[in-house]
Design an enzyme around this catalytic site. Sequence first.
Site, PDB file in Angstrom:
ATOM      1  CE  LYS A  99     -58.578  75.918 -51.802  1.00 38.08           C
ATOM      2  NZ  LYS A  99     -57.821  76.855 -50.984  1.00 38.08           N
ATOM      3  CB  THR A 115     -36.152  62.553 -62.002  1.00 39.34           C
ATOM      4  OG1 THR A 115     -35.860  63.206 -63.228  1.00 39.34           O
ATOM      5  CG2 THR A 115     -36.310  61.052 -62.234  1.00 39.34           C
ATOM      6  CD  GLU A 142     -53.444  70.623 -47.084  1.00 34.86           C
ATOM      7  OE1 GLU A 142     -53.138  71.687 -46.523  1.00 34.86           O
ATOM      8  OE2 GLU A 142     -54.464  70.495 -47.773  1.00 34.86           O
ATOM      9  CD  GLN A 200     -43.831  59.432 -14.143  1.00 37.42           C
ATOM     10  OE1 GLN A 200     -43.775  58.642 -13.208  1.00 37.42           O
ATOM     11  NE2 GLN A 200     -44.234  60.686 -13.997  1.00 37.42           N
ATOM     12  CB  SER A 225     -62.209  77.287 -48.144  1.00 36.57           C
ATOM     13  OG  SER A 225     -62.146  78.659 -47.808  1.00 36.57           O
ATOM     14  CE  LYS A 236     -44.928  54.544 -18.025  1.00 38.84           C
ATOM     15  NZ  LYS A 236     -43.579  55.121 -17.724  1.00 38.84           N
ATOM     16  CE1 TYR A 283     -38.351  54.318 -13.763  1.00 37.09           C
ATOM     17  CE2 TYR A 283     -37.870  55.702 -11.861  1.00 37.09           C
ATOM     18  CZ  TYR A 283     -38.675  55.387 -12.941  1.00 37.09           C
ATOM     19  OH  TYR A 283     -39.801  56.133 -13.198  1.00 37.09           O
TER      20      TYR A 283
HETATM   21  N1  ARG Z   1     -44.582  55.948 -12.886  1.00 40.04           N
HETATM   22  C1  ARG Z   1     -43.250  55.455 -12.969  1.00 40.04           C
HETATM   23  C2  ARG Z   1     -42.753  55.414 -14.399  1.00 40.04           C
HETATM   24  O1  ARG Z   1     -43.557  55.480 -15.273  1.00 40.04           O
HETATM   25  C3  ARG Z   1     -43.193  54.055 -12.406  1.00 40.04           C
HETATM   26  C4  ARG Z   1     -41.877  53.698 -11.839  1.00 40.04           C
HETATM   27  C5  ARG Z   1     -41.587  54.545 -10.671  1.00 40.04           C
HETATM   28  N2  ARG Z   1     -40.430  54.094  -9.946  1.00 40.04           N
HETATM   29  C6  ARG Z   1     -39.841  54.881  -9.049  1.00 40.04           C
HETATM   30  N3  ARG Z   1     -38.831  54.397  -8.435  1.00 40.04           N
HETATM   31  N4  ARG Z   1     -40.245  56.099  -8.826  1.00 40.04           N
HETATM   32  O2  ARG Z   1     -41.584  55.341 -14.678  1.00 40.04           O
END
Ligand code: ARG
Length: 474
Positions: A282, A154, A289, A321, A276, A324, A316
Site C-alpha cells: 500500500k 460529469t 484524506e 470567550q 499500511s 477563540k 458582553y
Molecule cells: N477571557 C475573556 C474572553 O476571552 C476576556 C473578557 C472577559 N470579560 C469579562 N467581563 N469577564 O472573552
Amino acid sequence: MKLWGGRFQEETALEVEAFTASIPFDKKLYREDIAGSIAHAQMLAANGIISEDDAAQIKDGLLKILTSIENGEFTFSIGLEDIHMNIESALTEAIGDAGKRLHTARSRNDQVALDMHLYMRRAIVETGEALLALLKTLKEVATDYQDVILPGYTHLQRAQPILLAQHLMAYFHMLARDFRRLEGCWQSADIMPLGAGALAGTTYPTQPEMVRDALGFKALYANSMDAVSDRDYLLEYLAMASIAMMHLSRLSEEIILWASSEYRFIELSDAFTTGSSIMPQKKNPDVSELVRGKTGRVYGHFIALATVMKGLPLAYNKDLQEDKEGVFDTVATLGFALRVYADMLRSMKVNRERMRAVLDDDFSNATDMADYLAKRGVPFREAHAIVGKAVHYCIENNKVLTDLTLSEFKTWSPAFDEDILDAISIEACIAARDTHGGTAPARVARQLEGAAKLLAVYEKIQAERAEKATLPLA
Ligand code: ARG
C-alpha cells in the site's frame, strides 16, 4: 487576590477557576495584548489621564514581559484567568502603581475585542500567504502540463476530453475567490473597538482615534455595545475558511481517485504518502484524506460560533470567550492544508500516457460527432439521437466511434463525410472548444496569462496587509 476580588468574601472554587479560565488558549494573544496596552497607555498619557512617566514605565514593563514570554520564562497562572490579567498582574508586580493605572478607561471586554481584531488581521495575512503559494503552484503545475489531455467527467462518467491545465485551473479560480473573500474578512477585522469600555463608552476624555492610528486600523466602531459584542469578523473568516476547505476537499477527492489503481492518472511522491501496517503493497494518499476529513472540523468551528452567537443579548457575555479555540484551530488547519497541498502537487507525477489511453477507449468524443452533424444542417436533437444509436452499435460490437468506416457512418446519416474521423479525434475535440473559458489550448493559455496578472495584483494586496498587520512592538 483576584484583580476583581474586592466585593468577594470567599475564594473562587478551584473547578470554577479551571472551567472559566481562558489562559490555556488565549495566551496565544500575548503580542496583541501587549501592543494594545502600550497604545492604550500612550493615549491615556497624551490626554492627561495618566502621567507620561506612568506611560513610559508601562511601556517598558510590558516590553520586558514580552521578552520574558518569548524566552519561555513567564509563568502563566490559571488563577489569573486570562492573558489580560496575567500580563496586567505581572506588570504591577514589576512596576507597582503605574501598572495599576493601565486599566483606566478600559474593560477586558473592549480589550479582548481589540486583541482578537489584531489577531485576525495577522491570521488573514498568514492565510493569504498560504493561499498565494498554492495558487502559484497550481498555475505552475498547469503550465508544466499544458499539453496533457485527460477525460473530463460529469456524474463521474467520462464526458468530454479536457486539458489537465483546464482541470487544475478550475481549482486555481476557486482558491482565487477564497483570496478575494479575505478582503471582506479584512474589512471587518480592520475596525478598532477599544474605547467602548465595558459596553457603554467611558467617562474619561479618551481619544480612540490615537489607538486606531497607532495600531494601523482603518476605522472605529460607531457603537460601543456593538464594539464589544461583535464577532462577525470571526464568523466571516470561519465561513471563508469553510469554503476554502471545501475546495481543498474536492481536490482531495480527485487526487485520491486519480492515485487509485483503477485510475492510475497520477503518482504521489513517497514523501506525501504513507504505508499500511499490514498490507506491504500500500501507498496511501493520507494527506488528501486528512484534508478532506479536516474540512468537517472547520465547518464545525463555523457552526459552533454561529450557535454561540445566536441567542446572546447585548453586550458582553462570557459565552463570547468560546470564540477563540475554534478560530485558532481553523487558522492552523487551513494554513497547514494549503501549504501541504502546494508541496504535494509540485511533487506529484502525472501519467500522461494513461490519461490519454483511456480516451482512446471510450465515447468522450460523442458530443463532437453530434456537433459535426448539427453543423451540416441536421437539427441537434436528431443528431444526438443518431450518435446515440452509433454509440449503442459500437458497444454491441466492441468498437469505439473512431473505429467506424465511412460506410458505417453513412448508414446513420448521409451528412457524414470523410472528414468525420478528423473531426472526432481527441485533439480536435479539445481544439474545437475555442470559446471563452473553454479548454482549447489557446484559451487555456489565455487563462494562464490572466492568472499571472491576478497573482501580481494579489501579491501587492498581500504585502500591504502584511505591513498593516505588523504590530508596533519595538
Ligand atoms: N477571557 C475573556 C474572553 O476571552 C476576556 C473578557 C472577559 N470579560 C469579562 N467581563 N469577564 O472573552
